[in-house]
Design an enzyme around this catalytic site. Structure first.
Site, mmCIF file in Angstrom:
data_model
loop_
_atom_site.group_PDB
_atom_site.id
_atom_site.type_symbol
_atom_site.label_atom_id
_atom_site.label_comp_id
_atom_site.label_asym_id
_atom_site.label_seq_id
_atom_site.Cartn_x
_atom_site.Cartn_y
_atom_site.Cartn_z
ATOM 1 N N LEU A 1 61.908 -42.338 -31.293
ATOM 2 C CA LEU A 1 61.036 -43.243 -30.528
ATOM 3 C C LEU A 1 60.151 -42.453 -29.581
ATOM 4 O O LEU A 1 60.606 -41.522 -28.918
ATOM 5 C CB LEU A 1 61.873 -44.224 -29.720
ATOM 6 C CG LEU A 1 62.651 -45.259 -30.511
ATOM 7 C CD1 LEU A 1 63.142 -46.361 -29.617
ATOM 8 C CD2 LEU A 1 61.803 -45.847 -31.617
ATOM 9 N N LYS B 1 52.740 -43.024 -23.392
ATOM 10 C CA LYS B 1 52.551 -41.985 -22.360
ATOM 11 C C LYS B 1 52.498 -40.577 -22.961
ATOM 12 O O LYS B 1 52.126 -39.620 -22.297
ATOM 13 C CB LYS B 1 53.640 -42.096 -21.298
ATOM 14 C CG LYS B 1 53.518 -43.400 -20.521
ATOM 15 C CD LYS B 1 54.526 -43.558 -19.421
ATOM 16 C CE LYS B 1 54.239 -44.810 -18.609
ATOM 17 N NZ LYS B 1 54.232 -46.064 -19.393
HETATM 18 N N1 LIG Z 1 61.290 -49.094 -22.327
HETATM 19 C C1 LIG Z 1 60.019 -48.932 -22.649
HETATM 20 O O1 LIG Z 1 59.131 -49.617 -22.112
HETATM 21 C C2 LIG Z 1 59.656 -47.908 -23.699
HETATM 22 C C3 LIG Z 1 58.328 -47.880 -24.156
HETATM 23 C C4 LIG Z 1 57.962 -46.963 -25.136
HETATM 24 C C5 LIG Z 1 58.920 -46.085 -25.630
HETATM 25 N N2 LIG Z 1 60.206 -46.095 -25.148
HETATM 26 C C6 LIG Z 1 61.172 -45.121 -25.693
HETATM 27 O O2 LIG Z 1 62.211 -45.846 -26.310
HETATM 28 C C7 LIG Z 1 63.433 -45.113 -26.198
HETATM 29 C C8 LIG Z 1 64.529 -46.012 -25.684
HETATM 30 O O3 LIG Z 1 64.161 -46.524 -24.421
HETATM 31 P P1 LIG Z 1 65.062 -47.587 -23.651
HETATM 32 O O4 LIG Z 1 64.118 -48.490 -22.948
HETATM 33 O O5 LIG Z 1 66.080 -48.131 -24.561
HETATM 34 O O6 LIG Z 1 65.749 -46.616 -22.582
HETATM 35 P P2 LIG Z 1 67.057 -46.910 -21.695
HETATM 36 O O7 LIG Z 1 67.334 -48.356 -21.641
HETATM 37 O O8 LIG Z 1 66.874 -46.146 -20.422
HETATM 38 O O9 LIG Z 1 68.224 -46.224 -22.551
HETATM 39 C C9 LIG Z 1 68.314 -44.842 -22.705
HETATM 40 C C10 LIG Z 1 69.543 -44.529 -23.511
HETATM 41 O O10 LIG Z 1 69.634 -43.115 -23.701
HETATM 42 C C11 LIG Z 1 70.924 -42.669 -23.312
HETATM 43 N N3 LIG Z 1 70.811 -41.287 -22.873
HETATM 44 C C12 LIG Z 1 70.073 -40.812 -21.836
HETATM 45 N N4 LIG Z 1 70.208 -39.484 -21.749
HETATM 46 C C13 LIG Z 1 71.029 -39.115 -22.767
HETATM 47 C C14 LIG Z 1 71.536 -37.886 -23.209
HETATM 48 N N5 LIG Z 1 71.250 -36.735 -22.583
HETATM 49 N N6 LIG Z 1 72.369 -37.857 -24.278
HETATM 50 C C15 LIG Z 1 72.684 -39.018 -24.928
HETATM 51 N N7 LIG Z 1 72.226 -40.204 -24.558
HETATM 52 C C16 LIG Z 1 71.414 -40.263 -23.479
HETATM 53 C C17 LIG Z 1 71.378 -43.669 -22.259
HETATM 54 O O11 LIG Z 1 72.779 -43.762 -22.120
HETATM 55 P P3 LIG Z 1 73.632 -42.790 -21.141
HETATM 56 O O12 LIG Z 1 72.881 -42.751 -19.859
HETATM 57 O O13 LIG Z 1 74.956 -43.436 -21.085
HETATM 58 O O14 LIG Z 1 73.678 -41.479 -21.848
HETATM 59 C C18 LIG Z 1 70.859 -44.966 -22.871
HETATM 60 O O15 LIG Z 1 71.738 -45.396 -23.885
HETATM 61 C C19 LIG Z 1 63.142 -43.898 -25.333
HETATM 62 O O16 LIG Z 1 62.958 -42.785 -26.182
HETATM 63 C C20 LIG Z 1 61.829 -44.243 -24.637
HETATM 64 O O17 LIG Z 1 61.082 -43.078 -24.386
HETATM 65 C C21 LIG Z 1 60.590 -47.015 -24.203
#
Ligand SMILES: NC(=O)c1ccc[n+]([C@@H]2O[C@H](COP(=O)([O-])OP(=O)(O)OC[C@H]3O[C@@H](n4cnc5c(N)ncnc54)[C@H](OP(=O)(O)O)[C@@H]3O)[C@@H](O)[C@H]2O)c1
Length: 325
Positions: A123, A127
């Site tokens: 993903l 940005k």
């Molecule tokens: N939210 C948005 O608006 C948006 C928009 C465009 C793209 N994205 C992309 O979509 C993806 C998912 O976003 P999201 O909104 O689901 O983020 P999120 O809710 O913050 O979830 C992030 C996940 O990654 C895990 N994580 C973080 N650091 C880690 C590590 N070092 N090793 C293993 N797991 C790790 C976290 O769990 P733990 O902390 O327990 O490890 C959590 O499960 C990301 O790549 C983000 O860049 C998001």
């Protein structure tokens, strides 16, 4: 496509991961679904709801390649959603963001190739297009690692692609829950950074459906970008709190007025399909990306084409924004 297959989701406890797994389990009968993330509490809480026979919960850090290899044993498909994604936290702790978003990406690539995973989708975010903050820059580096990883596979089956999209309505730490909390706290003015600001805007389930579809479309090397609407921040404020006065507080460091998904500088690498764009890899090894695995046909975009949230032909109205929140 996912029936009787094993799927691993890095960041499976995050906003995207949970919704992805919910929809995956509703639509398919996978053999195994592996959640890979660090925090045991989030996994415990998720396992209270998602306790189907196929579910597995692996504590692990994407910075740890050996652990990823253990988790990916006999896995067919990987969705890489784990990331550090808060812009200010990345600015303050740059090396932590680099370790997770860039080194973590390379570890996912190495483990996927070593374990013979068939398809990997990582993903990305708007940005990452013409980035101005470290979070975006790390995601651009990650996109480059994933699209170039197809050059490392030789005759092995693994293929890597990227899905890039914009702001997700209501995701953790984003503007809607922020506004809602302020309203609950009884504020008298809604803070808006800049009245001109626009963002690409999509519902999480649409992001999940797009990722699922691209597992079928992908050949490897593409950055898939959905055609989605934009919203004006002032319209969002009106949708959430119609009577509330607005206080303009000024643009924050690392923030853009408008986001970009397809930069104009690489219009010649961009193809337009019916409901999405594809940015082809800059190291295109003679692949034909104008036809995907589903038989859909893409055409080159016009010279200088940019997909920008400020010039997007499709804007959401205040009423549509109300319905989405
Ligand atoms: N939210 C948005 O608006 C948006 C928009 C465009 C793209 N994205 C992309 O979509 C993806 C998912 O976003 P999201 O909104 O689901 O983020 P999120 O809710 O913050 O979830 C992030 C996940 O990654 C895990 N994580 C973080 N650091 C880690 C590590 N070092 N090793 C293993 N797991 C790790 C976290 O769990 P733990 O902390 O327990 O490890 C959590 O499960 C990301 O790549 C983000 O860049 C998001």
């Amino acid at each position: 496509m996912f029936n009787d297959k094993s799927i691993l989701v890095t960041g499976g406890t995050g906003s995207f991961g949970k919704k992805f797994i919910k929809i995956l389990l509703e639509k398919y009968n996978p053999k195994k679904v592996i959640v890979f993330s660090r925090d045991e509490l989030k996994q415990f809480e998720m396992s209270q709801t998602y306790n189907q026979h196929c579910m597995r919960y692996f504590i692990g850090d994407v910075r740890d390649e050996a652990r990823l290899k253990q988790a990916m044993y006999q896995v067919d498909y990987v969705v890489h959603a784990a990331a550090l994604k808060q812009v200010p936290a990345a600015e303050y702790n740059p090396m932590e963001c680099i370790k997770t978003n860039i080194y973590g990406a390379q570890n996912v690539i190495n483990a996927s190739i070593a374990c013979g995973v068939q398809k990997v989708i990582a993903l990305s975010t708007d940005k990452a297009a013409n980035p101005i903050n470290l979070y975006g820059a790390t995601k651009l580096a990650s996109d480059k690692l994933f699209t170039a990883a197809n050059n490392l596979v030789g005759n092995r089956p693994t293929r890597f692609s990227v899905v890039r999209y914009g702001n997700v309505v209501g995701s953790r730490g984003s503007v809607v829950p922020f506004f809602q909390k302020l309203l609950k706290d009884g504020i008298k003015e809604l803070p808006v950074t800049d009245a001109r600001m626009t963002r690409f805007w999509l519902k999480l389930e649409d992001g999940v459906d797009f990722v699922l579809k691209n597992f079928e479309r992908m050949q490897g090397g593409e950055i898939f970008i959905p055609k989605i609407p934009s919203m004006r921040i002032m319209d969002l404020a009106k949708a959430i709190a119609p009577e509330m006065p607005i206080k303009i507080i000024g643009i924050r460091p690392g923030e853009k007025l408008h986001e970009i998904m397809c930069p104009s500088d690489i219009y010649y690498e961009t193809l337009e399909f019916g409901d999405h764009y594809v940015i082809m890899p800059s190291t295109n090894l003679g692949m034909d990306y104008t036809h995907n695995q589903l038989g859909e046909k893409g055409l080159p975009v016009k010279d200088g084409f940019e997909y920008n949230s400020g010039t997007n032909p499709h804007f959401l109205t205040v009423d549509e924004l109300k319905e989405m929140n």
